[in-house]
Write a protein that holds these residues in place. Structure first.
Motif, PDB file in Angstrom:
ATOM      1  N   ASP A 748       4.669  -2.691   6.421  1.00  0.00           N
ATOM      2  CA  ASP A 748       4.025  -1.584   7.134  1.00  0.00           C
ATOM      3  C   ASP A 748       3.998  -0.306   6.284  1.00  0.00           C
ATOM      4  O   ASP A 748       4.711  -0.184   5.283  1.00  0.00           O
ATOM      5  CB  ASP A 748       4.775  -1.280   8.444  1.00  0.00           C
ATOM      6  CG  ASP A 748       4.854  -2.482   9.356  1.00  0.00           C
ATOM      7  OD1 ASP A 748       3.789  -3.013   9.727  1.00  0.00           O
ATOM      8  OD2 ASP A 748       5.981  -2.892   9.676  1.00  0.00           O
ATOM      9  N   TYR A 749       3.167   0.620   6.751  1.00  0.00           N
ATOM     10  CA  TYR A 749       3.166   1.980   6.203  1.00  0.00           C
ATOM     11  C   TYR A 749       4.179   2.817   6.991  1.00  0.00           C
ATOM     12  O   TYR A 749       4.324   2.658   8.210  1.00  0.00           O
ATOM     13  CB  TYR A 749       1.779   2.611   6.303  1.00  0.00           C
ATOM     14  CG  TYR A 749       0.855   2.238   5.172  1.00  0.00           C
ATOM     15  CD1 TYR A 749       0.681   3.081   4.076  1.00  0.00           C
ATOM     16  CD2 TYR A 749       0.156   1.032   5.190  1.00  0.00           C
ATOM     17  CE1 TYR A 749      -0.158   2.746   3.032  1.00  0.00           C
ATOM     18  CE2 TYR A 749      -0.689   0.678   4.143  1.00  0.00           C
ATOM     19  CZ  TYR A 749      -0.844   1.542   3.073  1.00  0.00           C
ATOM     20  OH  TYR A 749      -1.674   1.203   2.030  1.00  0.00           O
ATOM     21  N   GLY A 840       0.483   5.897  -1.448  1.00  0.00           N
ATOM     22  CA  GLY A 840       0.409   6.849  -0.365  1.00  0.00           C
ATOM     23  C   GLY A 840      -1.013   7.201   0.000  1.00  0.00           C
ATOM     24  O   GLY A 840      -1.875   7.378  -0.868  1.00  0.00           O
ATOM     25  N   ASP A 844       1.117   8.625   4.985  1.00  0.00           N
ATOM     26  CA  ASP A 844       1.589   7.246   5.173  1.00  0.00           C
ATOM     27  C   ASP A 844       1.815   6.577   3.825  1.00  0.00           C
ATOM     28  O   ASP A 844       0.933   6.594   2.954  1.00  0.00           O
ATOM     29  CB  ASP A 844       0.566   6.442   5.986  1.00  0.00           C
ATOM     30  CG  ASP A 844       0.424   6.962   7.409  1.00  0.00           C
ATOM     31  OD1 ASP A 844       1.449   7.389   7.976  1.00  0.00           O
ATOM     32  OD2 ASP A 844      -0.701   6.933   7.934  1.00  0.00           O
ATOM     33  N   TYR A 845       2.998   5.961   3.696  1.00  0.00           N
ATOM     34  CA  TYR A 845       3.393   5.347   2.426  1.00  0.00           C
ATOM     35  C   TYR A 845       3.836   3.902   2.648  1.00  0.00           C
ATOM     36  O   TYR A 845       4.460   3.571   3.658  1.00  0.00           O
ATOM     37  CB  TYR A 845       4.540   6.136   1.778  1.00  0.00           C
ATOM     38  CG  TYR A 845       4.081   7.378   1.070  1.00  0.00           C
ATOM     39  CD1 TYR A 845       4.056   7.452  -0.317  1.00  0.00           C
ATOM     40  CD2 TYR A 845       3.648   8.501   1.796  1.00  0.00           C
ATOM     41  CE1 TYR A 845       3.624   8.596  -0.969  1.00  0.00           C
ATOM     42  CE2 TYR A 845       3.216   9.650   1.157  1.00  0.00           C
ATOM     43  CZ  TYR A 845       3.208   9.681  -0.236  1.00  0.00           C
ATOM     44  OH  TYR A 845       2.766  10.816  -0.873  1.00  0.00           O
ATOM     45  N   THR A 846       3.526   3.077   1.671  1.00  0.00           N
ATOM     46  CA  THR A 846       4.061   1.722   1.625  1.00  0.00           C
ATOM     47  C   THR A 846       4.549   1.475   0.201  1.00  0.00           C
ATOM     48  O   THR A 846       4.323   2.312  -0.694  1.00  0.00           O
ATOM     49  CB  THR A 846       3.018   0.673   2.045  1.00  0.00           C
ATOM     50  OG1 THR A 846       3.657  -0.595   2.220  1.00  0.00           O
ATOM     51  CG2 THR A 846       1.915   0.538   0.994  1.00  0.00           C
TER      52      THR A 846
END
Length: 900
Positions: A748-749, A840, A844-846
């Motif tokens: 997920d992010y 990013g 929101d980051y993964t």
């Protein structure tokens, strides 16, 4: 035929019909693709609303069937009279003249029948064919088991065998492969062969022998491993004759009792039936598959034990990466799991530990029966009883049925009866012992062979049910004992229901409710004041024997329900749409290259050839395609792709001929494929001692002057398969082994605002969380930093071992791409073996953690990073999780085009 016999036959027909409905209904459930969330199901069906096939071999079988119906042979054309498939293993293509045609014959037959009544496309017929044909395995399973035990045992065996986890997972609707024949035809062969050995009538013996031959001949057109069952029956008869001689059982009469040897041979029923099957079978196989097919079948028996070999010649063996070729666990899921049926382990695959327990009891009872029979004496006289004392037909029929129990021992009326019982006991003991042992040996070569093992094991489990039912009917009268059996059986019935993960929203609750209901009914019925009689068996015993039957089949039935309820098609719209793009926007000479898994689908969906698919898993393709993905040298990757698409393996074979070594040939190509033609030629002459003419000939094949176009397909599933394509692409030809490299991706992010910290879980395994701890800076700066850490899942504390931080996935490098811009590329820790990518978008980051050996790989740079920083490949089409790349003209290995 007497009235009672007609009733018995009709009862069996009705039972078989009900079983057919049950097993087909469970297979048909897959059409609902229950493993896909409702909101996404539209992405997993084609334009006509039919789900995509569940695995890729189905597309190859569909294309072969289409070929057969279109022009009468398999493949696109004929080469020297043999069908040749130009869609596969391009550019040379490959022979399909030895393709097992039964699946095409049956499907085209069903297509003709169905379209007499309603219009249905070949694709739709193929979608349902596997479910239809595999369900028919009920017929031989029921008949064979019913000849040994009662209806309860035959029903149990039919459900355990035909719904076996490794069988139904390859034969539900939407799975169009040859597995559909792997129980039906072998069981008909064994059924007819055993009947030929048992019957006293010469005419029946001949008929059954011929039917056995016909069954194995048909099976030889269905699966290359058909010779396994021939070998099993030969071994069975060898063991049978050895045991008969050891126990002094009369199976061969003296020559002096007959006028000539032919008359003697005809009357030695086991020997005569065996010879008929062998001789006529050889003739039948010659007609069906020819001498080459027989030789291939025999060599395949020994070749099967090389499936786990790491290398084929010097090339890596891709078969070891196929899931169904992995060596299975004995059992999966711990104590509770051992009572369940699934594809996770051998015990699970045969119906669970209770079924295994039943099988062992049956085999022990066969052995015990044989030794007891060896000392039995005749009681009574052999005269035919008066008509008034003869038993009813139904009773006589049951007495003729072979019994595995010991109750009939000591009640024989003649020496002939004793000898017949001994022969049948030895026959079944030999059959099941050899069959089970041979199948168990096959299982050591891969999980797919569990579907072979489940047949004898399932039949023995059914015999155990019949034995247990007979025992309860005849020997158990104590209500407390009956209740105890009912309680144990009810628990065994309910337990698999509580474990269903798909298809039931409240499986635990439903299972417990079922348990309570069964216990309540058992208590009420067993302790009722009046026992309602049904024939000579009370209703309380009838209830118990039904519960025993359900207890043995519950794991398998529940496992089958879960398998088809959780079905997910093997492909979806993005992959199909990507192939539509290739079909509509590519030149005729375009070749699709990717990892092998989707090769067959590519051929059907795009009508373009592929270089690598499920039919070319041995040889050089695994190495070269894996190398094109693993290498960090774009020019080398391009050179590999152009060589494979245009001249295939010609350069490698030519170099092997000139140098006398496949290994040297690979090293030479590794070194030259990323170079220009002139550079490659110089290296070949100076370092590998080729003459100028030889070097020119090699370069003509390795660096084609007018290469075919390539569609290089990369997809999200290849992230999880990186361990395999990197393993084969990094193959060491000197040591014949390799190392695999992995990607670990967050699911997920995670929202992380500027100047704050956030944790991204990358892996959660065995109670340990591997997470990226991110300290985000401002957008567009290089202030963002991150590092990997491990924590316990239960209390979120860091893991220390003897005062040292436990961090096996320590990152040595950090690369951060924020809003499509590279903002961070720095070293974190020289001791680490992994590179951490942060991606990013807004807040929101993964994260993706990868082995350093994959950091600069072509796959990483193209698929994960969008091809930034290179000009060798061009993105031509992008779908959700699928990208199609073409090769740009004019890059490194295309100079001096006329030098050849």
């Amino acid at each position: 035929m007497e009235k009672q016999q007609v009733k018995t036959i009709l009862k069996s027909v009705v039972i078989i019909a009900i079983l057919l409905i049950i097993v087909f209904g469970l297979r048909a459930q897959s059409v609902d693709i229950g493993g896909v969330p409702n909101e996404l199901k539209s992405h997993y069906v084609d334009e006509n609303g039919l789900p995509y096939f569940s695995e890729m071999d189905s597309y190859f079988n569909y294309r072969m069937t289409e070929n057969y119906m279109d022009h009468g042979y398999f493949g696109d054309t004929k080469v020297n009279g043999t069908g040749w498939d130009m869609h596969s293993y391009f550019p040379s293509g490959r022979a399909v003249g030895d393709y097992q045609p039964m699946i095409a014959y049956v499907t085209s037959f069903l297509y003709g029948i169905i379209n007499m009544f309603q219009e249905m496309s070949l694709l739709e017929v193929a979608f349902w064919t596997g479910a239809i044909v595999s369900s028919l395995a009920v017929i031989p399973t029921y008949i064979f088991t019913r000849r040994i035990t009662n209806d309860y045992g035959a029903i149990a065996a039919s459900l355990i065998v035909v719904l076996g986890p490794n069988y139904i997972s390859h034969t539900f609707a939407g799975f169009f492969d040859t597995d559909m024949f792997n129980i039906t035809l072998p069981l008909f062969f064994i059924l007819f062969f055993v009947e030929a050995l048992k019957t006293d009538k010469l005419s029946y013996r001949i008929i059954f022998s011929l039917l056995a031959v016909a069954s194995i001949a048909l099976y030889s057109l269905s699966w290359t491993g058909y010779m396994f069952y021939v070998a099993v029956m030969v071994l069975v008869m060898i063991v049978f004759f050895v045991l008969c001689f050891y126990f002094n059982i009369e199976i061969l009469e003296p020559f002096k009792n007959y006028g000539n040897k032919l008359e003697w041979l005809i009357n030695q029923k086991e020997l005569f039936a065996t010879l008929i099957v062998l001789v006529v079978g050889l003739i039948g196989l010659l007609l069906a598959v020819g001498v080459g097919g027989i030789i291939e079948g025999i060599t395949g028996l020994t070749g099967g034990f090389t499936l786990q070999a790491g290398a084929a010649d010097v090339w890596p063996n891709v078969l070891i990466s196929v899931a169904e070729m992995q060596i299975p666990n004995l059992v999966t899921g711990g104590l509770v799991g051992s009572f369940l049926a699934n594809t996770g382990g051998v015990v699970n695959g045969v119906g669970g530990i209770v079924c295994l327990f039943g099988v062992l009891i049956v085999l022990y009872t066969f052995v015990q029966r044989l030794f007891r029979l060896n000392s039995v004496k005749v009681k009574g006289d052999t005269a035919k009883p008066h008509k008034s004392k003869r038993k009813a037909t139904s009773v006589r029929t049951e007495q003729k049925r072979f019994s595995v129990s010991l109750k009939d021992i000591g009640s024989f009326g003649s020496t002939d009866e004793i000898n017949k019982s001994k022969r049948h006991t030895v026959l079944y003991l030999s059959l099941f012992f050899v069959w089970i042992v041979s199948s168990a040996i096959a299982v050591t070569q891969g999980t797919r062979f569990i579907q072979v093992l489940v047949v004898p094991m399932g039949i023995c489990a059914g015999i155990f049910v019949g034995y247990a039912v007979d025992y309860v009917k005849n020997n158990v009268d104590n209500d407390k004992v009956l209740l105890l059996i009912a309680v144990i059986a009810s628990i065994l019935i309910a337990l698999p229901i509580t474990q269903i993960a798909y298809g039931l929203d409240n499986a635990m609750t439903i299972g417990l409710v079922v348990l309570v209901i069964l216990l309540a009914i058992s208590a009420i019925v067993i302790y009722a004041k009046k026992s309602i009689k049904d024939s000579d068996v009370s209703i309380k015993k009838a209830l118990v024997v039904v519960l025993i039957t359900l207890a043995l089949v519950s794991p398998t039935v529940c496992g089958a329900f879960q398998t088809t309820a959780a079905t997910v098609p093997g492909s979806s719209d993005p992959m199909w749409f990507a192939m539509d793009y290739v079909k509509e926007n590519s030149t005729n000479d375009t070749v699709i290259i990717s990892w092998w898994d989707f090769g067959y689908l590519f051929q059907v969906a795009s009508d373009h050839p592929t270089s690598f698919d499920g039919g070319s898993q041995t040889g050089d393709r695994a190495y070269w395609v894996g190398k094109s993905l693993t290498t960090s040298d774009y020019a080398q990757s391009k050179g590999i792709l152009q060589m494979l698409a245009t001249t295939g393996s010609n350069a490698s074979m030519l170099l092997s001929e000139y140098t006398g070594s496949n290994v040297t040939a690979v090293h030479a190509l590794d070194e030259t494929l990323g170079k220009s033609r002139s550079e490659a030629q110089k290296i070949l002459t100076s370092k590998y001692n080729l003459t100028n003419d030889q070097a020119k000939a090699v370069v003509k094949q390795s660096h084609p002057s007018n290469p075919n176009n390539v569609s290089f397909v990369l997809s999200s599933d290849m992230i999880g398969k990186a361990g395999w394509w990197s393993y084969f692409g990094s193959w060491n030809f000197d040591t014949l082994n390799s190392t695999n490299y992995q990607y670990y991706m967050a699911n997920d992010y995670v929202p992380i605002k500027q100047n704050t910290q956030g944790n991204i879980t990358i892996l959660n395994e065995s109670g340990i969380i591997y997470q990226a701890v991110v300290n985000r800076g401002k957008n567009g700066t290089n202030e963002t930093t991150a590092q990997m850490e491990t924590i316990w899942d239960n209390n979120r504390s860091k893991i220390d071992l003897n005062g040292t931080e436990y961090n096996p996935l320590k990152a040595s490098n950090l690369i951060c791409i924020e809003n499509s811009y590279l903002t961070v590329n720095k070293t974190l820790n020289k001791d680490g073996n992994y590179t951490l990518y942060l991606l990013g978008s807004g807040d929101d980051y993964t994260a993706i953690l990868m082995d350093n050996n994959l950091k600069d790989s072509v796959f990483t740079r193209l698929f994960l990073l969008g091809g930034i920083g290179q000009d060798t490949f061009e993105l031509s089409n992008m779908q959700d999780g699928v990208s199609v790349w073409t090769l740009r003209d004019g890059s490194s290995n295309s100079d001096d085009a006329g030098s050849q």
